[in-house]
Scaffold this motif. Structure first.
Motif, PDB file in Angstrom:
ATOM      1  N   ALA A   1      25.432  12.759   5.052  1.00  0.00           N
ATOM      2  CA  ALA A   1      24.377  13.388   5.764  1.00  0.00           C
ATOM      3  C   ALA A   1      22.940  13.234   5.261  1.00  0.00           C
ATOM      4  CB  ALA A   1      24.721  15.078   5.756  1.00  0.00           C
ATOM      5  N   LEU A   2      21.986  13.099   6.226  1.00  0.00           N
ATOM      6  CA  LEU A   2      20.775  12.574   6.100  1.00  0.00           C
ATOM      7  C   LEU A   2      19.921  13.800   6.879  1.00  0.00           C
ATOM      8  CD1 LEU A   2      22.265   9.767   6.660  1.00  0.00           C
ATOM      9  CD2 LEU A   2      20.236   8.770   5.723  1.00  0.00           C
ATOM     10  N   LEU A   3      18.709  13.818   6.077  1.00  0.00           N
ATOM     11  CA  LEU A   3      17.813  14.926   6.741  1.00  0.00           C
ATOM     12  C   LEU A   3      16.465  14.264   6.391  1.00  0.00           C
ATOM     13  CD1 LEU A   3      17.278  17.520   8.306  1.00  0.00           C
ATOM     14  CD2 LEU A   3      17.254  18.540   6.141  1.00  0.00           C
ATOM     15  N   VAL A   4      15.686  14.017   7.304  1.00  0.00           N
ATOM     16  CA  VAL A   4      14.124  13.350   7.220  1.00  0.00           C
ATOM     17  C   VAL A   4      13.101  14.368   7.443  1.00  0.00           C
ATOM     18  CG1 VAL A   4      14.015  12.177   9.205  1.00  0.00           C
ATOM     19  CG2 VAL A   4      12.765  11.348   7.336  1.00  0.00           C
ATOM     20  N   GLN A   5      12.094  14.551   6.780  1.00  0.00           N
ATOM     21  CA  GLN A   5      10.812  15.148   7.297  1.00  0.00           C
ATOM     22  C   GLN A   5       9.404  14.348   6.915  1.00  0.00           C
ATOM     23  OE1 GLN A   5      10.925  18.502   4.024  1.00  0.00           O
ATOM     24  NE2 GLN A   5      11.815  19.205   5.863  1.00  0.00           N
ATOM     25  N   ARG A   6       8.555  14.729   7.559  1.00  0.00           N
ATOM     26  CA  ARG A   6       7.097  14.068   7.333  1.00  0.00           C
ATOM     27  C   ARG A   6       6.316  15.232   6.738  1.00  0.00           C
ATOM     28  NH1 ARG A   6       4.786   8.998   6.867  1.00  0.00           N
ATOM     29  NH2 ARG A   6       2.602   9.231   7.311  1.00  0.00           N
ATOM     30  N   ARG A   7       5.595  14.878   5.560  1.00  0.00           N
ATOM     31  CA  ARG A   7       4.676  15.995   5.020  1.00  0.00           C
ATOM     32  C   ARG A   7       3.465  15.272   4.561  1.00  0.00           C
ATOM     33  NH1 ARG A   7       8.500  17.828   0.326  1.00  0.00           N
ATOM     34  NH2 ARG A   7      10.403  18.502   1.317  1.00  0.00           N
ATOM     35  N   GLY A   8       2.228  15.541   5.352  1.00  0.00           N
ATOM     36  CA  GLY A   8       1.129  14.804   5.149  1.00  0.00           C
ATOM     37  C   GLY A   8       1.452  13.338   5.544  1.00  0.00           C
ATOM     38  N   ARG A   9       0.975  12.407   4.512  1.00  0.00           N
ATOM     39  CA  ARG A   9       1.187  11.426   4.538  1.00  0.00           C
ATOM     40  C   ARG A   9       2.348  10.306   3.995  1.00  0.00           C
ATOM     41  NH1 ARG A   9      -4.729   8.234   3.549  1.00  0.00           N
ATOM     42  NH2 ARG A   9      -3.159   6.856   3.015  1.00  0.00           N
ATOM     43  N   GLN A  10       3.327  11.246   3.649  1.00  0.00           N
ATOM     44  CA  GLN A  10       4.378  11.047   3.107  1.00  0.00           C
ATOM     45  C   GLN A  10       5.600  11.264   4.061  1.00  0.00           C
ATOM     46  OE1 GLN A  10       4.478  13.374  -0.501  1.00  0.00           O
ATOM     47  NE2 GLN A  10       3.363  11.386  -1.376  1.00  0.00           N
ATOM     48  N   THR A  11       6.838  10.346   3.792  1.00  0.00           N
ATOM     49  CA  THR A  11       7.947  10.581   4.707  1.00  0.00           C
ATOM     50  C   THR A  11       9.093  10.778   3.717  1.00  0.00           C
ATOM     51  OG1 THR A  11       7.587   9.024   6.414  1.00  0.00           O
ATOM     52  CG2 THR A  11       9.822   9.521   6.104  1.00  0.00           C
ATOM     53  N   HIS A  12       9.799  12.182   3.809  1.00  0.00           N
ATOM     54  CA  HIS A  12      10.853  12.569   2.468  1.00  0.00           C
ATOM     55  C   HIS A  12      12.084  12.254   3.285  1.00  0.00           C
ATOM     56  CE1 HIS A  12       7.871  14.465  -0.273  1.00  0.00           C
ATOM     57  NE2 HIS A  12       7.286  14.358   0.816  1.00  0.00           N
TER      58      HIS A  12
ATOM     59  N   ASP B   1       0.752  -1.201   0.168  1.00  0.00           N
ATOM     60  CA  ASP B   1      -0.051  -0.003  -0.025  1.00  0.00           C
ATOM     61  C   ASP B   1       0.798   1.170  -0.021  1.00  0.00           C
ATOM     62  OD1 ASP B   1      -2.153  -1.414  -0.206  1.00  0.00           O
ATOM     63  OD2 ASP B   1      -2.576  -1.407   2.192  1.00  0.00           O
ATOM     64  N   TRP B   2       2.134   1.089  -0.235  1.00  0.00           N
ATOM     65  CA  TRP B   2       3.118   2.386  -0.456  1.00  0.00           C
ATOM     66  C   TRP B   2       3.579   2.561  -1.560  1.00  0.00           C
ATOM     67  CZ3 TRP B   2       3.249   4.911   4.157  1.00  0.00           C
ATOM     68  CH2 TRP B   2       2.850   4.509   5.269  1.00  0.00           C
ATOM     69  N   GLU B   3       3.844   3.765  -1.947  1.00  0.00           N
ATOM     70  CA  GLU B   3       4.731   4.234  -3.034  1.00  0.00           C
ATOM     71  C   GLU B   3       6.064   4.752  -2.637  1.00  0.00           C
ATOM     72  OE1 GLU B   3       2.382   6.961  -5.521  1.00  0.00           O
ATOM     73  OE2 GLU B   3       0.863   5.076  -6.087  1.00  0.00           O
ATOM     74  N   TYR B   4       7.174   4.556  -3.314  1.00  0.00           N
ATOM     75  CA  TYR B   4       8.594   4.902  -3.176  1.00  0.00           C
ATOM     76  C   TYR B   4       9.017   5.612  -4.425  1.00  0.00           C
ATOM     77  CZ  TYR B   4      13.438   4.140  -2.648  1.00  0.00           C
ATOM     78  OH  TYR B   4      14.862   4.302  -2.790  1.00  0.00           O
ATOM     79  N   ALA B   5       9.536   6.478  -4.131  1.00  0.00           N
ATOM     80  CA  ALA B   5      10.137   7.458  -5.345  1.00  0.00           C
ATOM     81  C   ALA B   5      11.716   7.935  -4.874  1.00  0.00           C
ATOM     82  CB  ALA B   5       9.332   8.469  -5.815  1.00  0.00           C
ATOM     83  N   PHE B   6      12.526   7.723  -5.858  1.00  0.00           N
ATOM     84  CA  PHE B   6      13.989   7.718  -5.582  1.00  0.00           C
ATOM     85  C   PHE B   6      14.629   8.653  -6.473  1.00  0.00           C
ATOM     86  CE2 PHE B   6      18.511   6.662  -6.230  1.00  0.00           C
ATOM     87  CZ  PHE B   6      18.873   7.043  -4.630  1.00  0.00           C
ATOM     88  N   ALA B   7      15.323   9.713  -6.181  1.00  0.00           N
ATOM     89  CA  ALA B   7      16.152  10.343  -7.334  1.00  0.00           C
ATOM     90  C   ALA B   7      17.580  10.619  -6.805  1.00  0.00           C
ATOM     91  CB  ALA B   7      15.317  11.481  -7.707  1.00  0.00           C
ATOM     92  N   ALA B   8      18.497  10.804  -7.873  1.00  0.00           N
ATOM     93  CA  ALA B   8      19.894  10.872  -7.599  1.00  0.00           C
ATOM     94  C   ALA B   8      20.362  11.823  -8.574  1.00  0.00           C
ATOM     95  CB  ALA B   8      20.525   9.722  -7.095  1.00  0.00           C
TER      96      ALA B   8
ATOM     97  N   ALA C   1       1.671   6.663   1.872  1.00  0.00           N
ATOM     98  CA  ALA C   1       0.404   5.647   1.231  1.00  0.00           C
ATOM     99  C   ALA C   1      -0.079   6.094  -0.152  1.00  0.00           C
ATOM    100  CB  ALA C   1      -0.495   5.928   2.385  1.00  0.00           C
ATOM    101  N   ARG C   2      -0.101   4.854  -0.560  1.00  0.00           N
ATOM    102  CA  ARG C   2      -0.530   4.926  -2.141  1.00  0.00           C
ATOM    103  C   ARG C   2      -2.234   5.699  -2.046  1.00  0.00           C
ATOM    104  NH1 ARG C   2      -0.111  -0.226  -5.050  1.00  0.00           N
ATOM    105  NH2 ARG C   2      -2.322  -0.627  -4.586  1.00  0.00           N
TER     106      ARG C   2
END
Length: 177
Positions: free
Chosen positions: A134-145, A86-93, A167-168
């Motif tokens: 280095a890593l930096l995480v945040q939550r926006r609505g129903r998504q973790t970035h 039930d999740w969507e994953y998106a990665f960019a580099a 969440a999809r």
């Protein structure tokens, strides 16, 4: 949080980085555990770069590793988009190549940003104040970035990644007329 990592480089070139989804937790030199709106996030600094684990009441549902992974045949992609249950994953580099002066300034700017952030984890490697992950995480609505930065001062290269997991959104079912 900023920490000095007590290990030499294991991935000394930007081109050595590989990407993997779904790996088991790897040994960490430093980690930061956070709870963001019902999602447990663990950011891990590896001797070979980073790993991020997301978990809910059912356990780990997402594990991203960007590191020098022995035997890996999956190079760092420019982008990935996947559906996982039930999740969507998106990665960019992307890889940035900077001048000597620009690299040092950018490295110190990023370290300061992440070190002082409550959802940030950074580790510097011995030998250069500009060699870091280095890593930096945040939550926006129903998504973790999360964003990551992997610095290679000998090449003046900075590998920057951005990941979004959420969440999809399901389309409402149509009722026949």
């Amino acid at each position: 949080m900023l920490t000095d990592l007590k290990t030499p480089y294991t991935d000394t070139r930007a081109g050595d980085l590989a990407w993997a989804l779904g790996r088991d937790p790897m040994p960490a030199l430093a980690k930061l555990d956070l709870e963001l709106e019902g999602t447990a996030v663990q950011m891990r600094l590896l001797g070979a770069s980073h790993q991020v684990l997301l978990a809910d009441e059912g356990g780990i549902f997402c594990s991203e590793t960007v590191a020098c992974i022995p035997g890996s045949r999956t190079p760092l992609p420019l982008g990935v988009s996947k559906r996982m249950d039930d999740w969507e994953y998106a990665f960019a580099a992307r890889v940035e190549t900077l001048s000597d002066g620009s690299f040092a300034g950018r490295a110190q700017e990023l370290l300061a940003l992440v070190a002082d952030h409550p959802h940030g984890l950074a580790g510097t490697f011995p030998g250069s104040p500009n060699a870091f992950t280095a890593l930096l995480v945040q939550r926006r609505g129903r998504q973790t970035h999360w964003r990551t930065w992997h610095a290679y001062p000998q090449e003046r290269r900075l590998v920057v990644t951005h990941t979004k997991v959420g969440a999809r959104v399901r389309e409402p079912e149509r009722v026949g007329v």
